[in-house]
Design a protein around this motif. Sequence first.
Motif, PDB file in Angstrom:
ATOM      1  N   HIS A 103      29.759  40.567  35.809  1.00 30.94           N
ATOM      2  CA  HIS A 103      29.846  39.126  35.547  1.00 30.94           C
ATOM      3  C   HIS A 103      30.500  38.873  34.183  1.00 30.94           C
ATOM      4  O   HIS A 103      31.330  37.982  34.038  1.00 30.94           O
ATOM      5  CB  HIS A 103      28.451  38.499  35.631  1.00 30.94           C
ATOM      6  N   SER A 104      30.131  39.698  33.190  1.00 30.83           N
ATOM      7  CA  SER A 104      30.748  39.577  31.863  1.00 30.83           C
ATOM      8  C   SER A 104      32.233  39.918  31.937  1.00 30.83           C
ATOM      9  O   SER A 104      33.063  39.274  31.300  1.00 30.83           O
ATOM     10  CB  SER A 104      30.070  40.509  30.863  1.00 30.83           C
ATOM     11  N   ALA A 105      32.553  40.943  32.728  1.00 31.17           N
ATOM     12  CA  ALA A 105      33.956  41.365  32.869  1.00 31.17           C
ATOM     13  C   ALA A 105      34.799  40.219  33.436  1.00 31.17           C
ATOM     14  O   ALA A 105      35.913  39.967  32.982  1.00 31.17           O
ATOM     15  CB  ALA A 105      34.048  42.586  33.778  1.00 31.17           C
ATOM     16  N   LEU A 106      34.235  39.541  34.418  1.00 25.67           N
ATOM     17  CA  LEU A 106      34.951  38.432  35.047  1.00 25.67           C
ATOM     18  C   LEU A 106      35.219  37.317  34.029  1.00 25.67           C
ATOM     19  O   LEU A 106      36.326  36.784  33.941  1.00 25.67           O
ATOM     20  CB  LEU A 106      34.103  37.907  36.203  1.00 25.67           C
ATOM     21  N   ARG A 107      34.217  36.979  33.242  1.00 28.26           N
ATOM     22  CA  ARG A 107      34.399  35.929  32.224  1.00 28.26           C
ATOM     23  C   ARG A 107      35.399  36.360  31.166  1.00 28.26           C
ATOM     24  O   ARG A 107      36.206  35.563  30.696  1.00 28.26           O
ATOM     25  CB  ARG A 107      33.058  35.598  31.564  1.00 28.26           C
ATOM     26  N   PHE A 108      35.335  37.646  30.784  1.00 25.44           N
ATOM     27  CA  PHE A 108      36.284  38.161  29.805  1.00 25.44           C
ATOM     28  C   PHE A 108      37.703  38.068  30.365  1.00 25.44           C
ATOM     29  O   PHE A 108      38.638  37.663  29.667  1.00 25.44           O
ATOM     30  CB  PHE A 108      35.931  39.610  29.452  1.00 25.44           C
ATOM     31  N   ALA A 109      37.841  38.417  31.650  1.00 20.38           N
ATOM     32  CA  ALA A 109      39.147  38.361  32.303  1.00 20.38           C
ATOM     33  C   ALA A 109      39.707  36.942  32.248  1.00 20.38           C
ATOM     34  O   ALA A 109      40.871  36.723  31.870  1.00 20.38           O
ATOM     35  CB  ALA A 109      39.023  38.825  33.749  1.00 20.38           C
ATOM     36  N   GLN A 110      38.861  35.984  32.605  1.00 27.63           N
ATOM     37  CA  GLN A 110      39.318  34.592  32.607  1.00 27.63           C
ATOM     38  C   GLN A 110      39.680  34.132  31.194  1.00 27.63           C
ATOM     39  O   GLN A 110      40.653  33.397  30.989  1.00 27.63           O
ATOM     40  CB  GLN A 110      38.231  33.705  33.222  1.00 27.63           C
TER      41      GLN A 110
END
Lengths: 130, 119
Positions: A18-25
């Motif tokens: 979930h953190s990775a996804l937010r970082f990606a965005q």
Amino acid sequence: MHYALLVMGAPYSHQAAHSALRFAQAIIRKGHHLDAVFFYHDGVHNASTLMSPPQDELHMRNTWVELHDAHGTRLEVCIAAALRRGLLDAQEAKRHAKTAHSLEAPFELTGLGQLLELQRQCDRLITFAP
Amino acid sequence: MTADLLVILRHGPYGSSWLREGLDISLVAAAFGQKVSLMFLGEGVLALMPGQVKGAPGQKATAPIIDMLTMYDIDRLLVCRDDLQRMGLQAEELCVAVEVISGENISAELTHHSNVLNF
């Protein structure tokens, strides 16, 4: 800057994916380029086509796919880690005589060599692990 | 700064697949011609205990991979002195030859390597 992410956490179990996804965005919003996300260890579960969370929860697989569709980010899954955890595309399912498959494009089964290649090519490889 | 790969291993041989999957990518990197160093921190030093047998039901032992490292030219095994002491171990009783480093050396190694993977 060219980024790649290494995701090693399963969705809905740990914060890592979930953190990775937010970082990606966030990095894309900042104008950086996210070349690829590589899924290893329990992170391979992010690729499951059969994932069916309740409707009022974030659908992790579909959100990764949106990232791919909008920004061309490649979604690469370690084949060794995936197969032993039951993540097989149609071709692997046939090879192993399974009646169903659980991984589809735009996710791609690939080798660990690809992760090393990403680390060489990109300016930053950021790991997200539980 | 070198393009060599440093793989950090922080988990013991049993109870999870972190150690195994960290060793797996180390072997792949070495097979691809990268110079690989391993750093054993915390419970990771237990990977180097002699006399290991098969793990929990169905889990392959990681000790045979440790024995194979020299065949892959992975001969730089770094072990943190403090973590060895914490586990009540001495470098001489480990199953392979290691380089014992201090806490200060850890940050120097991290600065020295441009490619780091953490398991």
